[in-house]
Design a protein around this motif. Structure first.
Motif, PDB file in Angstrom:
ATOM      1  N   LYS A  93      56.670  54.803  41.313  1.00 37.22           N
ATOM      2  CA  LYS A  93      57.304  53.484  41.354  1.00 37.22           C
ATOM      3  C   LYS A  93      56.936  52.763  42.648  1.00 37.22           C
ATOM      4  CE  LYS A  93      61.866  51.344  41.015  1.00 37.22           C
ATOM      5  NZ  LYS A  93      63.313  51.574  40.954  1.00 37.22           N
ATOM      6  N   TRP A  94      56.877  53.502  43.762  1.00 34.98           N
ATOM      7  CA  TRP A  94      56.502  52.912  45.052  1.00 34.98           C
ATOM      8  C   TRP A  94      55.081  52.335  44.995  1.00 34.98           C
ATOM      9  CZ3 TRP A  94      59.011  51.989  49.575  1.00 34.98           C
ATOM     10  CH2 TRP A  94      58.225  51.670  50.674  1.00 34.98           C
ATOM     11  N   PHE A  95      54.144  53.097  44.438  1.00 37.23           N
ATOM     12  CA  PHE A  95      52.764  52.628  44.337  1.00 37.23           C
ATOM     13  C   PHE A  95      52.643  51.436  43.384  1.00 37.23           C
ATOM     14  CE2 PHE A  95      51.657  57.070  45.739  1.00 37.23           C
ATOM     15  CZ  PHE A  95      51.131  56.690  46.959  1.00 37.23           C
ATOM     16  N   GLN A  96      53.370  51.477  42.274  1.00 39.21           N
ATOM     17  CA  GLN A  96      53.348  50.347  41.344  1.00 39.21           C
ATOM     18  C   GLN A  96      53.891  49.093  42.020  1.00 39.21           C
ATOM     19  OE1 GLN A  96      55.708  52.014  38.182  1.00 39.21           O
ATOM     20  NE2 GLN A  96      53.900  52.549  36.968  1.00 39.21           N
ATOM     21  N   ASN A  97      54.978  49.259  42.768  1.00 40.94           N
ATOM     22  CA  ASN A  97      55.564  48.151  43.499  1.00 40.94           C
ATOM     23  C   ASN A  97      54.582  47.566  44.503  1.00 40.94           C
ATOM     24  OD1 ASN A  97      57.920  46.724  43.497  1.00 40.94           O
ATOM     25  ND2 ASN A  97      59.150  48.385  44.317  1.00 40.94           N
ATOM     26  N   ALA A  98      53.919  48.437  45.237  1.00 40.87           N
ATOM     27  CA  ALA A  98      52.950  48.000  46.245  1.00 40.87           C
ATOM     28  C   ALA A  98      51.794  47.246  45.595  1.00 40.87           C
ATOM     29  CB  ALA A  98      52.424  49.200  47.025  1.00 40.87           C
ATOM     30  N   GLU A  99      51.311  47.742  44.460  1.00 42.72           N
ATOM     31  CA  GLU A  99      50.198  47.073  43.783  1.00 42.72           C
ATOM     32  C   GLU A  99      50.604  45.674  43.312  1.00 42.72           C
ATOM     33  OE1 GLU A  99      46.879  47.904  40.358  1.00 42.72           O
ATOM     34  OE2 GLU A  99      48.832  48.846  40.105  1.00 42.72           O
ATOM     35  N   ILE A 100      51.776  45.551  42.742  1.00 42.03           N
ATOM     36  CA  ILE A 100      52.231  44.241  42.267  1.00 42.03           C
ATOM     37  C   ILE A 100      52.430  43.285  43.432  1.00 42.03           C
ATOM     38  CG2 ILE A 100      54.169  43.038  41.178  1.00 42.03           C
ATOM     39  CD1 ILE A 100      54.425  45.510  39.325  1.00 42.03           C
ATOM     40  N   LYS A 101      53.060  43.773  44.500  1.00 46.80           N
ATOM     41  CA  LYS A 101      53.324  42.923  45.660  1.00 46.80           C
ATOM     42  C   LYS A 101      52.024  42.466  46.327  1.00 46.80           C
ATOM     43  CE  LYS A 101      56.832  44.128  48.039  1.00 46.80           C
ATOM     44  NZ  LYS A 101      57.717  44.868  48.952  1.00 46.80           N
ATOM     45  N   HIS A 102      51.092  43.400  46.527  1.00 46.67           N
ATOM     46  CA  HIS A 102      49.816  43.035  47.139  1.00 46.67           C
ATOM     47  C   HIS A 102      49.021  42.102  46.223  1.00 46.67           C
ATOM     48  CE1 HIS A 102      50.731  46.517  49.735  1.00 46.67           C
ATOM     49  NE2 HIS A 102      50.066  45.813  50.631  1.00 46.67           N
ATOM     50  N   GLY A 103      49.106  42.322  44.932  1.00 45.68           N
ATOM     51  CA  GLY A 103      48.428  41.436  43.985  1.00 45.68           C
ATOM     52  C   GLY A 103      48.972  40.021  44.050  1.00 45.68           C
ATOM     53  N   ARG A 104      50.293  39.880  44.141  1.00 48.97           N
ATOM     54  CA  ARG A 104      50.897  38.546  44.238  1.00 48.97           C
ATOM     55  C   ARG A 104      50.469  37.837  45.511  1.00 48.97           C
ATOM     56  NH1 ARG A 104      56.991  40.218  42.162  1.00 48.97           N
ATOM     57  NH2 ARG A 104      56.429  40.399  39.957  1.00 48.97           N
ATOM     58  N   VAL A 105      50.476  38.562  46.628  1.00 48.99           N
ATOM     59  CA  VAL A 105      50.044  37.973  47.896  1.00 48.99           C
ATOM     60  C   VAL A 105      48.567  37.574  47.820  1.00 48.99           C
ATOM     61  CG1 VAL A 105      49.629  38.463  50.344  1.00 48.99           C
ATOM     62  CG2 VAL A 105      51.792  39.126  49.278  1.00 48.99           C
ATOM     63  N   ALA A 106      47.738  38.420  47.225  1.00 45.10           N
ATOM     64  CA  ALA A 106      46.306  38.130  47.108  1.00 45.10           C
ATOM     65  C   ALA A 106      46.052  36.918  46.213  1.00 45.10           C
ATOM     66  CB  ALA A 106      45.555  39.343  46.570  1.00 45.10           C
ATOM     67  N   MET A 107      46.843  36.758  45.138  1.00 40.77           N
ATOM     68  CA  MET A 107      46.658  35.582  44.271  1.00 40.77           C
ATOM     69  C   MET A 107      46.964  34.297  45.038  1.00 40.77           C
ATOM     70  SD  MET A 107      47.889  36.739  40.463  1.00 40.77           S
ATOM     71  CE  MET A 107      49.221  37.864  40.835  1.00 40.77           C
ATOM     72  N   VAL A 108      48.030  34.305  45.840  1.00 39.54           N
ATOM     73  CA  VAL A 108      48.371  33.130  46.651  1.00 39.54           C
ATOM     74  C   VAL A 108      47.312  32.911  47.726  1.00 39.54           C
ATOM     75  CG1 VAL A 108      50.070  32.172  48.249  1.00 39.54           C
ATOM     76  CG2 VAL A 108      50.828  33.301  46.167  1.00 39.54           C
ATOM     77  N   ALA A 109      46.849  33.985  48.350  1.00 40.06           N
ATOM     78  CA  ALA A 109      45.813  33.876  49.383  1.00 40.06           C
ATOM     79  C   ALA A 109      44.515  33.323  48.813  1.00 40.06           C
ATOM     80  CB  ALA A 109      45.563  35.242  50.025  1.00 40.06           C
ATOM     81  N   THR A 110      44.166  33.725  47.599  1.00 41.88           N
ATOM     82  CA  THR A 110      42.947  33.228  46.956  1.00 41.88           C
ATOM     83  C   THR A 110      43.026  31.727  46.730  1.00 41.88           C
ATOM     84  OG1 THR A 110      42.626  35.366  45.889  1.00 41.88           O
ATOM     85  CG2 THR A 110      41.441  33.516  44.950  1.00 41.88           C
ATOM     86  N   ILE A 111      44.169  31.266  46.274  1.00 37.22           N
ATOM     87  CA  ILE A 111      44.352  29.817  46.068  1.00 37.22           C
ATOM     88  C   ILE A 111      44.268  29.089  47.406  1.00 37.22           C
ATOM     89  CG2 ILE A 111      45.998  28.035  45.381  1.00 37.22           C
ATOM     90  CD1 ILE A 111      46.979  30.056  43.233  1.00 37.22           C
ATOM     91  N   GLY A 112      44.962  29.612  48.420  1.00 35.72           N
ATOM     92  CA  GLY A 112      44.935  28.980  49.737  1.00 35.72           C
ATOM     93  C   GLY A 112      43.543  28.954  50.342  1.00 35.72           C
ATOM     94  N   TYR A 113      42.798  30.015  50.157  1.00 38.22           N
ATOM     95  CA  TYR A 113      41.435  30.091  50.677  1.00 38.22           C
ATOM     96  C   TYR A 113      40.548  29.032  50.024  1.00 38.22           C
ATOM     97  CZ  TYR A 113      37.234  32.370  52.486  1.00 38.22           C
ATOM     98  OH  TYR A 113      36.074  32.653  53.145  1.00 38.22           O
ATOM     99  N   MET A 114      40.663  28.914  48.700  1.00 39.07           N
ATOM    100  CA  MET A 114      39.840  27.926  47.984  1.00 39.07           C
ATOM    101  C   MET A 114      40.222  26.503  48.370  1.00 39.07           C
ATOM    102  SD  MET A 114      39.119  29.475  44.185  1.00 39.07           S
ATOM    103  CE  MET A 114      40.789  29.342  43.658  1.00 39.07           C
ATOM    104  N   VAL A 115      41.511  26.234  48.500  1.00 38.13           N
ATOM    105  CA  VAL A 115      41.964  24.891  48.876  1.00 38.13           C
ATOM    106  C   VAL A 115      41.380  24.507  50.230  1.00 38.13           C
ATOM    107  CG1 VAL A 115      44.013  23.605  49.615  1.00 38.13           C
ATOM    108  CG2 VAL A 115      44.041  24.837  47.457  1.00 38.13           C
TER     109      VAL A 115
END
Length: 178
Positions: free
Chosen positions: A14-36
């Motif tokens: 559960k800890w690893f699943q949580n970490a993957e989802i959280k890091h994925g969400r941050v990376a999706m926002v970072a990708t948008i910010g980087y492109m902007v």
């Protein structure tokens, strides 16, 4: 990857699943910010200096991000790359970001680990009401959306890692990127 977690307790998985989802969400926002930033689109300073708009961050009157270092919002907006913009943020700004992120992490930890029955990625914040649909978390539609979120997060983590690597080491990413 399954062999690694074979003897792990359920809480570790559960800890690893949580970490993957959280890091994925941050990376999706970072990708948008980087492109902007890379495409030259900047958010206007509403109620701010005149002349500041989406495609022209320069203004008649400078609003300082840091008076001690002399960095203005226009300087950050007109940086050549997102990494240069990040390097312009003063230490006090990074400290504020660190404490804000820590507050969010503490809240997420409390909701995820101290309140039983939560599934990975459920922090109790659902402004669009996805979990209030018929079937809740167990509906086929929500299971499909959760899987898509994980897959898109994985792609975003790889994309932002590649773009940052190429910014720091020019030519490290041999394909086109923004």
């Amino acid at each position: 990857g399954r062999k690694i977690l074979e003897d792990s307790p359920e809480s570790a998985v559960k800890w690893f699943q949580n970490a993957e989802i959280k890091h994925g969400r941050v990376a999706m926002v970072a990708t948008i910010g980087y492109m902007v930033q890379k495409f030259g689109v900047h958010f206007p300073l509403y109620l701010g200096p005149t002349g500041s708009n989406v495609f022209s961050p320069a203004s008649d009157e400078a609003w300082y991000l840091s008076t001690s270092s002399g960095v203005t919002f226009s300087d950050v907006a007109s940086a050549a790359s997102p990494m240069e913009a990040a390097q312009m943020v003063p230490a006090a700004g990074w400290l504020q970001i660190f404490f804000a992120a820590g507050l969010f992490e503490a809240t997420a930890y409390n909701r995820q680990w101290n309140q039983e029955g939560r599934i990975p990625g459920d922090y109790g914040y659902d402004p669009l009401g996805f979990t209030k649909r018929e079937g809740g978390w167990e509906s086929e539609e929500l299971k499909s959306l959760r899987l898509k979120e994980i897959k898109n997060g994985r792609v975003a983590m790889m994309a932002i890692a590649g773009w940052v690597a190429n910014d720091m080491i020019p030519g490290a990413l041999p394909v086109w990127h923004p």
